[in-house]
Design an enzyme around this catalytic site. Structure first.
Site, PDB file in Angstrom:
ATOM      1  N   GLU A 225     134.161 -15.603  56.291  1.00  0.00           N
ATOM      2  CA  GLU A 225     133.066 -15.967  57.198  1.00  0.00           C
ATOM      3  C   GLU A 225     131.829 -16.179  56.342  1.00  0.00           C
ATOM      4  O   GLU A 225     131.204 -15.228  55.890  1.00  0.00           O
ATOM      5  CB  GLU A 225     132.842 -14.863  58.242  1.00  0.00           C
ATOM      6  CG  GLU A 225     134.055 -14.578  59.107  1.00  0.00           C
ATOM      7  CD  GLU A 225     134.460 -15.746  59.977  1.00  0.00           C
ATOM      8  OE1 GLU A 225     133.682 -16.733  60.080  1.00  0.00           O
ATOM      9  OE2 GLU A 225     135.557 -15.703  60.560  1.00  0.00           O
ATOM     10  N   CYS A 259     123.519 -15.698  59.500  1.00  0.00           N
ATOM     11  CA  CYS A 259     124.309 -16.817  58.974  1.00  0.00           C
ATOM     12  C   CYS A 259     124.462 -17.948  59.990  1.00  0.00           C
ATOM     13  O   CYS A 259     124.662 -19.101  59.606  1.00  0.00           O
ATOM     14  CB  CYS A 259     125.676 -16.334  58.500  1.00  0.00           C
ATOM     15  SG  CYS A 259     126.697 -15.592  59.787  1.00  0.00           S
TER      16      CYS A 259
END
Length: 478
Positions: A225, A259
């Site tokens: 991720e 993010c």
């Protein structure tokens, strides 16, 4: 953190890592498939830990940041874990049920096909600093739902939180079920070299490459991720105030250290000034001053200096940098940087070359949507895409022509918080998924099992092959 640059851990720590893995693996082999009741008990225990340590978790994270808004921790970390466990508890019985699959009736009359989800064994999790409770315990929710055991490695920027977890968690889970490790120097690369049954890493693309390289030595499957430059695209038909309120909320949450946040926003060129005016009204109402307790610090001095350097670089290249609140633009003592908008940042500026990960929002103007699509597609595929439009055909065109890890239409970030949607990147923004059923399946072996019927026509096709086999195979392959 660059894993490859760290010295190796002391021999005692390396031995502790290996012994922890072997202990969990032995426990897995002794009891490879926990029952539904056992998995539910683990999930409820995890939820109880979070509820009983809610305040301590908020305090530890704030200490690690220098200052982190308590409300942001409750909203973005504590609530998603508690609510996510409730979702998994409701779905788990169905996820564990073997799936029926079709059997080729022409050859296997009476046979059965099933796909049986079974635990993988021991899963490793490498956790970043920006949402350390969320990004440790949400994956752990799915790891436990799938019946596994886990080892978790915390970030070097989460020392207070790691100490809390290492001290308190053993009262809830024995070491053969869960071990948590602090980053004391060189732990990350040693951890990623362990022969886990699956490894989940959340962090930068640079470190993700190092993790994947280390895991490859064991052919350990990985879920990465990562991040990237997630764009918002505001179309001309969408109400500008609504778009501004939603984009600015997400962009300055956690001081932009997310993010999946909006990295930069594309706007119709003639609406940029109006967006700036709205931002100068909206942001000060939320954060009246830089020392607001609701506004979070930058995590450490290197990140603080990097962001200020990127602003200086943008100015030197002709960009306009617009602070959105009165007072100082930054405070080195508290590592706070005021919310900023940047106009006319050139493509070769630092702000446009790498993920910003801070409270800085470049605005880019456009006259043709096709040009925006081409610019986005010319770079790495982003983790998220945020189109704002009420025109369904326009939204559909963006969905079809721009590939990203996830999408929120007419909002920003919130696809991540939908428990039944898979979360994950694509290309440079990551690989694999967790959350929802996909999270359960990521940490399971979806094992195909064929149950042969008492009688099968294949016995008539065994060698020596003759005229009957010719006719049957000719019929089947016609």
């Amino acid at each position: 953190m660059d894993l490859s640059s760290k010295a190796g851990p002391p021999a005692a720590l390396a031995q502790d890592l290996d012994e922890a893995l072997q202990r969990q693996r032995r426990a897995y082999f002794d009891h490879p498939v926990p029952s539904l009741g056992e998995r539910r008990a683990d999930l409820l225990t995890l939820q109880r830990f979070v509820r009983e340590h809610k305040s301590a978790l908020c305090d530890a994270i704030s200490a690690d940041y220098g200052h982190r808004s308590r409300h942001e921790t409750l909203l973005a970390e504590i609530f998603p874990v508690i609510d996510g466990i409730d979702h998994v508890l409701r779905q788990l019985r169905g996820w564990m049920r073997p799936q029926r699959r079709a059997v080729d009736w022409r050859n296997f009359l009476g046979a059965r096909n099933r796909v049986i989800p079974q635990p993988l064994g021991v899963v490793g999790v490498i956790v970043p600093w920006n949402f350390p409770v969320n990004l440790a315990l949400v994956p752990l929710t799915y790891i436990y739902a799938a019946g596994n055991r886990a080892m978790i490695k915390m970030s070097e920027n989460s020392r207070h939180l790691a100490a809390l977890l290492i001290e308190r968690m053993p009262a809830y889970f024995p070491p053969e079920k869960l071990r948590i490790f602090d980053e004391s120097g060189g732990v990350g690369i040693a951890f990623s070299k362990l022969p886990f049954d699956h490894l989940l890493f959340t962090g930068s693309g640079q470190t993700g490459r190092a993790v994947m390289t280390a895991a490859a030595q064991n052919l350990c499957p990985v879920t990465l991720e990562l991040g990237g430059k997630a764009p918002a695209i505001v179309c001309d038909d969408f109400p500008l105030r609504t778009a501004a309120e939603r984009i600015l909320f997400v962009k300055y949450l956690n001081a932009g250290q997310i993010c999946t946040t909006v990295d930069h926003a594309w706007l119709p060129a003639h609406k940029i000034d109006a967006f700036v005016a709205l931002a100068r009204a909206i942001v000060p109402a939320r954060y009246p001053a830089l020392d607001s307790p609701d506004y979070t610090s930058i995590i450490d001095r290197p990140a603080f200096d990097r962001l200020l350097g990127a602003l200086d670089d943008a100015r030197a290249r002709g960009a306009r940098v617009l602070p959105l609140i009165d007072g100082p633009a930054f405070d080195a003592a508290t590592r706070k940087i005021a919310p900023q908008i940047v106009l006319d940042a050139p493509d070769d500026s630092l702000l446009m070359q790498r993920e910003i990960f801070g409270p800085i929002l470049p605005l880019r103007g456009y006259t043709a949507l096709d040009a925006v699509i081409e610019r986005i597609n010319a770079g790495p595929r982003p983790l998220a895409l945020y189109p704002f439009s009420k025109d369904r055909r326009r939204v559909q065109a963006l969905l079809e022509r721009v590939i990203s890890g996830g999408v929120s239409v007419n909002d920003a970030l919130f696809h991540v918080g939908q428990h039944d949607l898979p979360f994950g990147g694509v290309g440079a923004s990551g690989m694999g998924h967790y959350h929802g059923r996909e999270g359960f399946e990521t940490f399971s072996k979806m094992r195909p099992v064929f149950y042969q019927a008492p009688y099968t026509s294949l016995k008539f096709l065994a060698p020596p092959y003759g005229r009957f086999a010719d006719r049957v195979l000719g019929f089947l392959t016609r």
